[in-house]
Design a protein around this motif. Structure first.
Motif, PDB file in Angstrom:
ATOM      1  N   THR A  15      24.188  83.339 -34.534  1.00  0.00           N
ATOM      2  CA  THR A  15      23.224  82.607 -35.063  1.00  0.00           C
ATOM      3  C   THR A  15      22.737  81.403 -35.831  1.00  0.00           C
ATOM      4  O   THR A  15      23.133  81.618 -36.924  1.00  0.00           O
ATOM      5  CB  THR A  15      22.322  83.774 -35.595  1.00  0.00           C
ATOM      6  N   ARG A 124      13.536  87.734 -30.109  1.00  0.00           N
ATOM      7  CA  ARG A 124      15.148  87.272 -30.089  1.00  0.00           C
ATOM      8  C   ARG A 124      15.697  87.558 -31.031  1.00  0.00           C
ATOM      9  O   ARG A 124      14.626  88.694 -32.209  1.00  0.00           O
ATOM     10  CB  ARG A 124      14.588  85.903 -30.515  1.00  0.00           C
ATOM     11  N   TRP A 127      16.552  85.878 -36.393  1.00  0.00           N
ATOM     12  CA  TRP A 127      16.065  84.399 -36.718  1.00  0.00           C
ATOM     13  C   TRP A 127      16.363  84.108 -38.512  1.00  0.00           C
ATOM     14  O   TRP A 127      16.701  84.487 -38.801  1.00  0.00           O
ATOM     15  CB  TRP A 127      14.453  84.392 -36.983  1.00  0.00           C
ATOM     16  N   THR A 160      10.406  93.650 -31.144  1.00  0.00           N
ATOM     17  CA  THR A 160      11.322  93.048 -32.411  1.00  0.00           C
ATOM     18  C   THR A 160      11.791  93.178 -33.402  1.00  0.00           C
ATOM     19  O   THR A 160      10.536  93.953 -33.828  1.00  0.00           O
ATOM     20  CB  THR A 160      11.325  91.910 -31.758  1.00  0.00           C
TER      21      THR A 160
END
Length: 163
Positions: A15, A124, A127, A160
Motif C-alpha cells: 500500500t 479500502r 490506509w 472496513t
C-alpha cells in the motif's frame, strides 16, 4: 498513521503512502488525502460522541462516520465505539462533544475525527497515511496532537477494518 484490514496468509501487501493534510477545526474539520486527480477532500462537523449501546440503524453520511476501535497505540480507546461529524449530532443532539467548546478538545479528539472521516469513504483494506495536521497554536498543541494521533490504529467501521 497506518490503516490495515487483516490479510490472508500468502497475500502480499503493498500500500503506497498517501500524503494527508488535516485541519481539525473548531467548527468544521477539513481533510485532504492524496494528490492530483486521486485527491479526496472531506469536510465534516467537528463533533464526537461515544456510543455506549448497540446501534440498530445503518449509518451512512458524507459528513459523518462510525468506528469501533479494536486495537492500536491508543489503548484508552480499545473496545469503544464513536460517531463523528453529522452522525454525532444526529445520535446525541444535546450531549455530543463539539470541539469548539474548548481548544483542548481539538488535541484530544483529532484521531477520532480522522478515523471517523475515513469511515465516510469507499472501502479500502489499508490506509497508509503520511499525516500533517495544522494547529492554531503550535507551541501549546503540537506535542499533544502528535501523541494522540501517531502510530497504528485498528478499527472497524461497518465492513472496513483499519489499522
Amino acid at each position: 498513521m497506518v490503516a490495515v484490514q487483516p490479510t490472508p496468509t500468502g497475500f502480499a501487501r503493498a500500500t503506497p503512502t498517501l500524503a494527508t493534510g488535516g485541519d481539525i477545526g473548531a467548527g468544521l474539520s477539513k481533510i485532504c488525502i492524496g494528490s492530483s486527480n486521486q485527491q479526496m477532500k472531506l469536510k465534516l462537523p467537528s463533533k464526537v460522541v461515544e456510543v455506549r449501546e448497540e446501534l440498530h440503524d445503518a449509518l451512512e453520511a458524507k459528513d459523518g462516520g462510525f468506528f469501533h476501535y479494536v486495537s492500536g497505540d491508543r489503548e484508552d480507546l480499545i473496545g469503544r465505539d464513536f460517531l463523528v461529524g453529522s452522525l454525532a449530532a444526529w445520535k446525541a443532539p444535546t450531549s455530543h462533544i463539539t470541539l469548539s467548546d474548548d481548544p483542548k478538545l481539538k488535541a484530544e479528539y483529532s484521531l477520532h475525527i480522522l478515523l471517523g472521516s475515513l469511515a465516510t469513504l469507499p472501502f479500502r483494506p489499508e490506509w497508509n497515511l503520511h499525516l500533517v495536521l495544522s494547529t492554531h497554536n503550535r507551541e501549546v498543541f503540537q506535542e499533544a496532537v502528535t501523541a494522540k494521533t501517531q502510530g497504528s490504529h485498528v478499527i472497524n467501521s461497518g465492513v472496513t477494518q483499519l489499522n
